[in-house]
Design a protein around this motif. Structure first.
Motif, mmCIF file in Angstrom:
data_model
loop_
_atom_site.group_PDB
_atom_site.id
_atom_site.type_symbol
_atom_site.label_atom_id
_atom_site.label_comp_id
_atom_site.label_asym_id
_atom_site.label_seq_id
_atom_site.Cartn_x
_atom_site.Cartn_y
_atom_site.Cartn_z
ATOM 1 N N ASP A 29 1.951 4.559 -3.461
ATOM 2 C CA ASP A 29 1.950 6.017 -3.501
ATOM 3 C C ASP A 29 3.260 6.578 -4.037
ATOM 4 O O ASP A 29 3.291 7.633 -4.652
ATOM 5 C CB ASP A 29 1.736 6.589 -2.091
ATOM 6 C CG ASP A 29 0.326 6.344 -1.596
ATOM 7 O OD1 ASP A 29 -0.579 6.233 -2.438
ATOM 8 O OD2 ASP A 29 0.140 6.258 -0.378
ATOM 9 N N VAL A 30 4.352 5.860 -3.764
ATOM 10 C CA VAL A 30 5.668 6.409 -4.074
ATOM 11 C C VAL A 30 6.142 5.976 -5.452
ATOM 12 O O VAL A 30 6.631 6.788 -6.232
ATOM 13 C CB VAL A 30 6.696 5.965 -3.012
ATOM 14 C CG1 VAL A 30 8.076 6.512 -3.343
ATOM 15 C CG2 VAL A 30 6.259 6.450 -1.641
ATOM 16 N N THR B 160 11.134 -2.837 -0.099
ATOM 17 C CA THR B 160 10.940 -1.968 1.066
ATOM 18 C C THR B 160 10.964 -2.872 2.281
ATOM 19 O O THR B 160 10.131 -3.769 2.410
ATOM 20 C CB THR B 160 9.601 -1.218 0.983
ATOM 21 O OG1 THR B 160 9.605 -0.392 -0.186
ATOM 22 C CG2 THR B 160 9.383 -0.343 2.209
ATOM 23 N N ALA C 219 -1.132 0.878 7.611
ATOM 24 C CA ALA C 219 -1.569 1.310 6.278
ATOM 25 C C ALA C 219 -2.623 0.402 5.654
ATOM 26 O O ALA C 219 -3.684 0.871 5.224
ATOM 27 C CB ALA C 219 -0.357 1.437 5.363
ATOM 28 N N PHE D 242 3.723 2.229 10.405
ATOM 29 C CA PHE D 242 3.447 1.874 9.014
ATOM 30 C C PHE D 242 2.667 0.567 8.898
ATOM 31 O O PHE D 242 2.156 0.235 7.838
ATOM 32 C CB PHE D 242 4.760 1.817 8.228
ATOM 33 C CG PHE D 242 5.467 3.142 8.237
ATOM 34 C CD1 PHE D 242 4.978 4.215 7.509
ATOM 35 C CD2 PHE D 242 6.594 3.342 9.020
ATOM 36 C CE1 PHE D 242 5.603 5.455 7.548
ATOM 37 C CE2 PHE D 242 7.225 4.570 9.065
ATOM 38 C CZ PHE D 242 6.726 5.636 8.336
ATOM 39 N N VAL E 48 0.843 -1.209 0.000
ATOM 40 C CA VAL E 48 0.000 0.000 0.000
ATOM 41 C C VAL E 48 0.873 1.253 0.000
ATOM 42 O O VAL E 48 0.627 2.205 -0.749
ATOM 43 C CB VAL E 48 -0.933 -0.001 1.232
ATOM 44 C CG1 VAL E 48 -1.610 1.348 1.414
ATOM 45 C CG2 VAL E 48 -1.986 -1.098 1.094
ATOM 46 N N LEU E 49 1.906 1.254 0.815
ATOM 47 C CA LEU E 49 2.779 2.424 0.905
ATOM 48 C C LEU E 49 3.576 2.630 -0.386
ATOM 49 O O LEU E 49 3.734 3.751 -0.862
ATOM 50 C CB LEU E 49 3.738 2.256 2.090
ATOM 51 C CG LEU E 49 3.076 2.225 3.476
ATOM 52 C CD1 LEU E 49 4.047 1.723 4.526
ATOM 53 C CD2 LEU E 49 2.550 3.598 3.862
ATOM 54 N N GLN E 50 4.054 1.531 -0.949
ATOM 55 C CA GLN E 50 4.848 1.636 -2.180
ATOM 56 C C GLN E 50 4.036 2.226 -3.328
ATOM 57 O O GLN E 50 4.560 2.963 -4.159
ATOM 58 C CB GLN E 50 5.343 0.251 -2.605
ATOM 59 C CG GLN E 50 6.546 -0.251 -1.835
ATOM 60 C CD GLN E 50 6.965 -1.625 -2.318
ATOM 61 O OE1 GLN E 50 6.149 -2.384 -2.850
ATOM 62 N NE2 GLN E 50 8.223 -1.969 -2.123
#
Lengths: 345, 339
Positions: B113-114, B157, B179, B176, B109-111
């Motif tokens: 966005d980036v 990550t 998320a 984190f 999920v975090l990746q």
């Protein structure tokens, strides 16, 4: 100027509880994208009671610190409104069948400005009435839009007025800048999907999902060792706090990413109640937050935010009616307080 | 060497039990128990780093990633990935659901966005893991592998916990981890199967025999506590889907839990939910306590008395374990405020 909603006395209000609920994710998605679907609601979370009791009393006023320890978090629901209208001036949502979506706005908006536009799209507003308030945008408006977009996919457009630079930076960080529909006047969409997270209340749990993503996106460039003072802090507190290693920081010149990284590097933050402490959500769990509360102006917002984000909240009641007047605190009790929050780390 | 290195967060500590290990408020159970975690009130919060390796190697089970040395002798057991770029993901039956959601899926999920949408690669998903991926729109980009796989560009990550006594420190909880849980929680409507839920393993704690387990199960049932086995994804004798599990957890106001591997599932509970952990005197795993702090839950712990035994004593006939203990049912009742 439009005349169809100018007769404010004739506008009815509604909230999420008045709509027919749908159950299950698949049914909710259908309710959002099926042109024939009626206005419906999906309930994410009922009202919940949260214990926000502070870590310890440090101001010699136990009763003050226990004030409102149990806070009722508002329920969170999403509504799907067919042929609804969004006014970028007030961020009010009007449903032709039901009237004004009342949970998102406190006062009835004035006459709508600009010519009515129509857009064949399903959209969600980027924020509520307080769109230009950092706390509201960051912890309520943005989470509402981001969570709905994550749930419903790219078919859901994010809409609102022309954004300020800091708002655009936040949207870009989450990949929502592309496809953002910048409205120039009241717009009628095929359907508007909105949550009641945009009402005036403390943030919901879902704010965490967005702030954590922004924190990941912005990264960390400094070891977590700093003690910060933000906003207008009375001089006698500033002088003492400096001796404890606190540094006054001016956030005005920093980008949102730089501000987020600054707060990520903090172990303790001092600031007055209100928007000065808006960015403490970027602090790591366990960071000590000392909220300076002028007498008679205590609010729950920062305290609830700290509980939700696992921050250690401390309140310091001052006798001052505002942030710049003398606080009336004696030096010994102030040093005891500062020693307490810094030694806890 | 990594082609790219991004620091998202540095390792730090999460304070737990903010009001201390106060007997009969936070700490319940047999008298004279020692404070859990050696009296320490902090848990590790991992740092998070993204690195890009060209090429990389992904091992599905047990999950691991390695920098691939192109000059090393070829191994016939290794295959090439069907895509040029991929992000490895800890998945499969060897990864408990709670860990999958808070580690592998949270990172995905975090990746997103980036670095945008990239193929994810890992061991074949379990049904619950697949349901989570589908709910968050990741299922179409997942590639299942069953043997070590070379990836031309591997985006990793990973959490960094630092060293503890010369070995990688265990992972406890960090912000984190929220998320994916928050995103999935938003997708469900709370469903109150019961306001009181026990999230328990079917088998006793691996190192201990719980002598009164049947009595405890009966007591839980008599108090209206519904038991969920998250590792088998069932409630009573019925199968449970992931979103059903999330909805049931979201509807609960009191949760009893004994398995730190499933601590991540507590994240589905709404803030303020009371969590009662069952552990043994001398308990040193703060994952449940840390997860409660991260998700704003009200954590309590009931400690079972630690058994005294002779090191030369054989395992009792019919028992799988030397160590025996009993759950303090009265302590659990007090912690749940049912007495």
């Amino acid at each position: 100027m439009l005349d169809q909603t100018n007769r404010r006395s004739s506008i009815t209000r509604f909230d999420a509880g008045m709509l027919t609920p749908v159950h299950g994710l698949a049914a909710w998605r259908t309710a959002c994208f099926d042109p024939a679907a009626p206005d419906q609601v999906f309930h994410h979370q009922p009202a919940r009671r949260l214990n926000t009791r502070p870590q310890d009393s440090v101001d010699g006023d136990d009763q003050g610190n226990d004030r409102g320890a149990n806070y009722e978090l508002a329920a969170v629901s999403s509504v799907s409104l067919a042929a609804a209208l969004l006014d970028p001036g007030s961020m009010a949502i009007f449903s032709p069948a039901l009237g004004l979506f009342a949970r998102a706005i406190d006062t009835l908006p004035g006459p709508l400005q600009g010519s009515l536009q129509r857009l064949d799209a399903v959209a969600t507003p980027v924020a509520g009435a307080d769109i230009n308030d950092l706390r509201h945008f960051l912890y309520q408006g943005l989470p509402s839009a981001v969570m709905l977009r994550g749930l419903l996919g790219a078919g859901l457009h994010v809409a609102g007025p022309a954004l300020r630079p800091w708002q655009a930076e936040l949207l870009a960080a989450l990949g929502l800048d592309q496809g953002y529909y910048s409205m120039t006047g009241p717009t009628k969409f095929t359907r508007i999907i909105a949550t009641d997270m945009t009402q005036k209340a403390a943030p919901s749990r879902f704010a965490r999902g967005v702030i954590d993503r922004l924190r990941f996106r912005f990264g960390q460039d400094h070891e977590r060792t700093r003690r910060l003072m933000v906003g207008t802090v009375p001089a006698e507190i500033t002088d003492e706090a400096r001796e404890f290693g606190f540094e006054a920081v001016d956030l005005a010149a920093l980008t949102m990413a730089e501000q987020a990284r600054l707060f990520a590097s903090a172990t303790a933050v001092i600031g007055p109640s209100g928007s000065a402490l808006a960015l403490v959500g970027f602090c790591d769990p366990g960071t000590a937050i000392l909220e300076l509360q002028p007498c008679g102006a205590a609010e729950d917002w920062t305290r609830v935010l700290c509980a939700l984000f696992a921050l250690d909240w401390y309140g310091l009641d001052t006798d001052a009616p505002d942030a710049v007047s003398p606080t009336g605190l004696d030096r010994t009790s102030l040093r005891t307080c500062l020693n307490h929050i810094t030694s806890a780390k | 060497m990594a082609r790219l290195h991004l620091d998202h967060a540095q390792p730090t500590f999460v304070p737990i039990a903010p009001r201390g290990f106060v007997p009969d408020q936070v700490l319940f159970g047999a008298p004279r128990v020692r404070p859990p975690f050696g009296g320490q009130r902090i848990a590790r919060s991992a740092g998070l780093v993204t690195e890009v390796y060209e090429p990389g190697l992904v091992l599905p089970t047990p999950f691991a990633t390695r920098i691939f040395d192109p000059t090393a002798p070829d191994n016939p057991a290794w295959i090439d990935a069907a895509v040029a770029t991929a992000a490895p993901m800890a998945s499969g039956a060897a990864v408990p659901l709670g860990r999958f959601l808070t580690e592998g899926l949270a990172v995905a999920v975090l990746q997103r966005d980036v670095i945008g949408t990239v193929p994810l690669i890992g061991a074949e998903l379990t049904p619950a893991q697949r349901a989570a991926m589908e709910a968050l729109d990741f299922a179409a980009q997942f590639i299942a592998i069953d043997q070590p796989t070379r990836v031309r560009r591997m985006i990793v990550t990973q959490r960094e916990t630092g060293l503890h006594q010369g070995r990688p420190a265990p992972l406890h909880a960090d912000r984190f981890m929220r998320a994916a849980i928050e995103a999935l929680r938003f997708a469900v409507e709370p469903y109150e199967i019961s306001a009181q839920i026990a999230l328990r393993r079917r088998e006793p704690l691996s190192d201990y025999v719980i002598a009164n387990r049947l009595s405890f199960d009966s007591w839980l049932a008599s108090m209206g506590v519904v038991t969920i086995d998250a590792s088998a994804m069932c409630i009573g004798g019925r199968d449970l889907g992931l979103l059903d599990l999330a909805a049931a957890m979201a509807g609960a106001r009191n949760v009893v839990i004994d398995d730190p591997n499933q601590a991540g599932l507590l994240g589905f509970c709404d803030p303020g939910t009371q969590v009662v952990e069952i552990a043994v005197d001398g308990w040193a795993d703060p994952r449940i306590a840390a997860m409660c702090r991260i998700f704003a839950l009200d954590w309590r712990v009931v400690l079972c008395a630690a058994p005294v035994y002779s090191i030369s004593q054989p395992v009792p006939l019919g028992s799988k374990s030397l160590l025996r203990t009993e759950i303090d049912i009265a302590g659990v009742a007090m912690a749940l405020e049912l007495s």
